[in-house]
Motif scaffolding. Structure first.
Motif, PDB file in Angstrom:
ATOM      1  N   TYR A  57      37.779  40.645  54.081  1.00 34.56           N
ATOM      2  CA  TYR A  57      36.822  40.761  52.980  1.00 34.56           C
ATOM      3  C   TYR A  57      35.539  41.457  53.435  1.00 34.56           C
ATOM      4  CZ  TYR A  57      39.832  37.388  50.628  1.00 34.56           C
ATOM      5  OH  TYR A  57      40.910  36.758  50.055  1.00 34.56           O
ATOM      6  N   ASP A  58      34.870  42.106  52.487  1.00 33.04           N
ATOM      7  CA  ASP A  58      33.577  42.719  52.778  1.00 33.04           C
ATOM      8  C   ASP A  58      32.489  41.659  52.912  1.00 33.04           C
ATOM      9  OD1 ASP A  58      34.727  45.251  52.654  1.00 33.04           O
ATOM     10  OD2 ASP A  58      34.325  45.461  50.516  1.00 33.04           O
ATOM     11  N   GLN A  59      32.575  40.607  52.109  1.00 38.76           N
ATOM     12  CA  GLN A  59      31.618  39.506  52.163  1.00 38.76           C
ATOM     13  C   GLN A  59      32.326  38.180  51.886  1.00 38.76           C
ATOM     14  OE1 GLN A  59      27.656  39.718  50.270  1.00 38.76           O
ATOM     15  NE2 GLN A  59      28.253  41.707  49.485  1.00 38.76           N
ATOM     16  N   ILE A  60      31.839  37.135  52.536  1.00 40.08           N
ATOM     17  CA  ILE A  60      32.188  35.763  52.170  1.00 40.08           C
ATOM     18  C   ILE A  60      30.890  34.992  52.093  1.00 40.08           C
ATOM     19  CG2 ILE A  60      33.486  33.679  52.729  1.00 40.08           C
ATOM     20  CD1 ILE A  60      35.331  35.311  54.460  1.00 40.08           C
ATOM     21  N   LYS A 119      34.183  43.741  44.082  1.00 44.13           N
ATOM     22  CA  LYS A 119      34.839  42.811  43.160  1.00 44.13           C
ATOM     23  C   LYS A 119      34.871  41.425  43.814  1.00 44.13           C
ATOM     24  CE  LYS A 119      36.092  45.861  39.984  1.00 44.13           C
ATOM     25  NZ  LYS A 119      35.607  45.826  38.584  1.00 44.13           N
ATOM     26  N   TRP A 120      34.617  40.390  42.990  1.00 44.27           N
ATOM     27  CA  TRP A 120      34.451  39.035  43.519  1.00 44.27           C
ATOM     28  C   TRP A 120      35.572  38.097  43.093  1.00 44.27           C
ATOM     29  CZ3 TRP A 120      30.748  37.624  46.955  1.00 44.27           C
ATOM     30  CH2 TRP A 120      29.705  38.542  47.176  1.00 44.27           C
ATOM     31  N   GLY A 121      35.920  37.182  44.016  1.00 49.37           N
ATOM     32  CA  GLY A 121      36.891  36.131  43.729  1.00 49.37           C
ATOM     33  C   GLY A 121      36.507  34.868  44.473  1.00 49.37           C
ATOM     34  N   ILE A 122      37.462  33.913  44.579  1.00 45.60           N
ATOM     35  CA  ILE A 122      37.224  32.614  45.227  1.00 45.60           C
ATOM     36  C   ILE A 122      38.350  32.327  46.207  1.00 45.60           C
ATOM     37  CG2 ILE A 122      36.999  30.118  44.874  1.00 45.60           C
ATOM     38  CD1 ILE A 122      34.671  31.457  43.639  1.00 45.60           C
ATOM     39  N   ILE A 123      37.986  31.808  47.419  1.00 42.82           N
ATOM     40  CA  ILE A 123      38.992  31.333  48.367  1.00 42.82           C
ATOM     41  C   ILE A 123      38.686  29.889  48.754  1.00 42.82           C
ATOM     42  CG2 ILE A 123      39.447  33.615  49.339  1.00 42.82           C
ATOM     43  CD1 ILE A 123      37.742  32.722  51.787  1.00 42.82           C
ATOM     44  N   ASN A 124      39.687  29.207  49.343  1.00 41.29           N
ATOM     45  CA  ASN A 124      39.435  27.890  49.927  1.00 41.29           C
ATOM     46  C   ASN A 124      39.330  28.028  51.438  1.00 41.29           C
ATOM     47  OD1 ASN A 124      42.052  28.109  50.914  1.00 41.29           O
ATOM     48  ND2 ASN A 124      42.921  26.640  49.464  1.00 41.29           N
ATOM     49  N   THR A 125      39.168  26.920  52.157  1.00 42.44           N
ATOM     50  CA  THR A 125      38.919  26.983  53.597  1.00 42.44           C
ATOM     51  C   THR A 125      40.134  27.430  54.406  1.00 42.44           C
ATOM     52  OG1 THR A 125      39.369  24.608  53.735  1.00 42.44           O
ATOM     53  CG2 THR A 125      37.059  25.284  53.582  1.00 42.44           C
ATOM     54  N   ILE A 183      40.980  32.479  43.061  1.00 36.87           N
ATOM     55  CA  ILE A 183      40.761  33.494  42.025  1.00 36.87           C
ATOM     56  C   ILE A 183      40.709  34.842  42.738  1.00 36.87           C
ATOM     57  CG2 ILE A 183      39.216  34.379  40.242  1.00 36.87           C
ATOM     58  CD1 ILE A 183      38.176  31.552  39.830  1.00 36.87           C
ATOM     59  N   GLU A 184      41.551  35.753  42.367  1.00 29.19           N
ATOM     60  CA  GLU A 184      41.590  37.046  43.051  1.00 29.19           C
ATOM     61  C   GLU A 184      40.296  37.819  42.806  1.00 29.19           C
ATOM     62  OE1 GLU A 184      44.189  40.097  41.573  1.00 29.19           O
ATOM     63  OE2 GLU A 184      44.395  39.077  39.643  1.00 29.19           O
ATOM     64  N   PRO A 185      39.868  38.636  43.762  1.00 34.41           N
ATOM     65  CA  PRO A 185      38.645  39.429  43.585  1.00 34.41           C
ATOM     66  C   PRO A 185      38.842  40.511  42.519  1.00 34.41           C
ATOM     67  CG  PRO A 185      39.218  39.214  45.909  1.00 34.41           C
ATOM     68  CD  PRO A 185      40.410  38.764  45.121  1.00 34.41           C
ATOM     69  N   PHE A 205      30.557  38.230  30.072  1.00 39.27           N
ATOM     70  CA  PHE A 205      30.575  36.962  30.789  1.00 39.27           C
ATOM     71  C   PHE A 205      31.618  36.038  30.177  1.00 39.27           C
ATOM     72  CE2 PHE A 205      26.455  38.461  32.163  1.00 39.27           C
ATOM     73  CZ  PHE A 205      26.328  37.945  33.441  1.00 39.27           C
ATOM     74  N   GLY A 206      32.279  35.276  31.045  1.00 40.35           N
ATOM     75  CA  GLY A 206      33.279  34.357  30.538  1.00 40.35           C
ATOM     76  C   GLY A 206      33.646  33.301  31.572  1.00 40.35           C
ATOM     77  N   ILE A 207      34.704  32.552  31.262  1.00 41.95           N
ATOM     78  CA  ILE A 207      35.223  31.488  32.117  1.00 41.95           C
ATOM     79  C   ILE A 207      36.583  31.902  32.653  1.00 41.95           C
ATOM     80  CG2 ILE A 207      36.046  29.097  32.147  1.00 41.95           C
ATOM     81  CD1 ILE A 207      33.037  29.298  31.949  1.00 41.95           C
ATOM     82  N   VAL A 208      36.803  31.683  33.971  1.00 41.92           N
ATOM     83  CA  VAL A 208      38.105  31.938  34.582  1.00 41.92           C
ATOM     84  C   VAL A 208      38.773  30.599  34.832  1.00 41.92           C
ATOM     85  CG1 VAL A 208      39.363  32.995  36.475  1.00 41.92           C
ATOM     86  CG2 VAL A 208      37.220  34.010  35.689  1.00 41.92           C
ATOM     87  N   SER A 209      39.925  30.389  34.225  1.00 39.93           N
ATOM     88  CA  SER A 209      40.659  29.142  34.375  1.00 39.93           C
ATOM     89  C   SER A 209      42.149  29.435  34.322  1.00 39.93           C
ATOM     90  CB  SER A 209      40.278  28.162  33.258  1.00 39.93           C
ATOM     91  OG  SER A 209      40.942  26.930  33.418  1.00 39.93           O
ATOM     92  N   SER A 210      42.899  28.872  35.281  1.00 37.12           N
ATOM     93  CA  SER A 210      44.360  29.068  35.351  1.00 37.12           C
ATOM     94  C   SER A 210      44.724  30.545  35.341  1.00 37.12           C
ATOM     95  CB  SER A 210      45.045  28.337  34.190  1.00 37.12           C
ATOM     96  OG  SER A 210      44.757  26.952  34.232  1.00 37.12           O
ATOM     97  N   GLY A 211      43.909  31.348  36.007  1.00 40.08           N
ATOM     98  CA  GLY A 211      44.216  32.763  36.133  1.00 40.08           C
ATOM     99  C   GLY A 211      43.832  33.607  34.942  1.00 40.08           C
TER     100      GLY A 211
END
Length: 411
Positions: free
Chosen positions: A147-150, A165-171, A177-179, A200-206
């Motif tokens: 990744y470019d940033q975490i 482009k931004w997403g979410i990872i776990n440890t 959530i894919e970037p 703007f919105g909500i990301v849930s279950s992909g």
């Protein structure tokens, strides 16, 4: 039977000796105060830091080491500089190099990284060829640099960026959530807010669910509502992206104890999830309710109210951290935490009890929040939460390194 009794005894001793201590400064010396108002370690240090995972960094004759809750040296003062322990690992400057050590003071052989990063939530960043990945406290790579940033981990999740482009990872490095978004918020109950193009919105279950008219969305906190802006005013949305409180407020803060501070004009009050004022807007500022059921409110100075709006502690205190305090104060730190609130009065710092009395009837030149410590009678380690701070990979506490897993210059 005897074996069972011995095991239970050892287990009990470990937890009896666990406690929280606060770093305080008195007569220009630093010591550590317990929650009974007495000094666990008398003021004697010129420079020291709060406890973290049972150890506190202390300076002695220009060198840094670590003491335990009895004030005994666990790691000798042999280092030019040190940082706090997290996940059983600390970054220290040994001679000219920065390295990782464990709680025994043993240097750890880390994978090659352009910089050394602090551990958090059991992992630390590594950077290679401009990309960022993760290692665990055993110095094993759990995510190859990609990744470019975490950004900083929060409750086991972090925001990541690739190609803007931004997403979410776990440890473990798994993408929750894919970037794919221009902006993204924190991860709360398998949900995050995000911005896709200009929406703007909500990301849930992909899936991305646009929020009607939203111009900005803030992170979810402790309840299933967060605040968002529409047409220049702020209201609240739920985890599905529905407006549940009409955006009519000038400023708001998060819900806690089913009450949220809101500002109308220049005055703050508190509403419930039905948008009904439980506490009318009468204050010049207000903070969220703590788990203790008290909230800081400001007239000329700060005091505390209960959930009915009754002023239980007069508005005569300051609650803002000053330059001495190392901890990063966030909104939940400005109030009662586990039965005590850190406040300033007439130039001195102390800790208030919910009845308004001062812990130990003592005021100090400076004071930090209570943090976890323990008397080290076993090898077990107890992790303590630290003030969180969002960062880019160049912003988190880090140390520049050579191609070896050590560092030349602290950032």
């Amino acid at each position: 039977m005897k074996k069972t009794l011995i095991i239970l005894f050892a287990f009990t001793i470990q937890f009896v000796n666990s406690q929280e201590l606060a770093l305080v400064k008195k007569d220009s010396k630093i010591g550590y105060l317990s929650k009974d108002g007495n000094f666990k370690i008398e003021p004697q240090y010129k420079s020291a830091r709060s406890f973290s995972e049972g150890l506190a960094a202390v300076e002695n004759n220009g060198k840094w080491g670590f003491i335990d809750a009895k004030g005994a040296w666990v790691i000798p003062a042999d280092f030019k500089n040190v940082k706090d322990f997290n996940s059983g690992i600390a970054v220290v400057q040994k001679d000219k190099d920065w390295v990782y050590i464990n709680t025994k003071g043993e240097v750890q052989n880390a994978p090659v990284s352009d910089k050394l990063f602090d551990f958090e939530n059991g992992v630390a960043f590594i950077r290679q060829n401009g990309k960022v990945g993760l290692i665990n406290s055993k110095m094993t790579v759990v995510l190859e640099p990609k990744y470019d940033q975490i950004k900083s981990f929060e409750n086991g999740f972090a925001r990541v960026e690739n190609n803007k482009k931004w997403g979410i990872i776990n440890t473990s490095g798994k993408e929750m959530i894919e970037p794919a978004y221009e902006e993204i918020g924190n991860y709360f109950k398998n949900t995050s807010w995000a911005r896709k193009d200009k929406t703007f919105g909500i990301v849930s279950s992909g899936s991305f669910i646009p929020v009607d008219g939203a111009e900005k969305i803030w992170d979810f906190d402790t309840q299933d509502l967060t605040y968002a802006k529409k047409n220049g005013k702020i209201g609240f949305i739920d985890l599905k992206g529905n407006w549940v409180i009409t955006p009519i407020y000038d400023k708001v803060k998060a819900f806690s104890k089913s009450l949220a501070p809101v500002c109308v004009g220049s005055k703050w009050g508190y509403i419930n999830p039905k948008a009904e004022f439980v506490i009318e807007p009468t204050y010049s500022d207000a903070e969220v309710f703590s788990a203790d059921g008290l909230a800081p409110v400001k007239e000329k100075n700060w005091g505390f109210i209960n959930q009915t709006g009754k002023l239980v502690i007069p508005t005569q205190y300051n609650i803002t951290a000053n330059g001495f305090v190392i901890a990063l104060f966030v909104k939940q730190d400005k109030g009662f935490i586990d039965g005590l609130a850190r406040v300033k009065n007439e130039g001195k710092w102390g800790f208030l009890k919910p009845d308004g009395t001062v812990l130990g009837n003592q005021w100090f030149e400076n004071a930090e929040l209570f943090s976890q410590s323990k008397e080290r009678i076993s090898t077990a380690e107890i992790a303590a939460e630290k003030p969180k701070a969002e960062m880019k990979t160049t912003e988190k506490s880090e140390t520049k390194t050579t191609k070896k897993p050590v560092a030349k210059k602290k950032k």
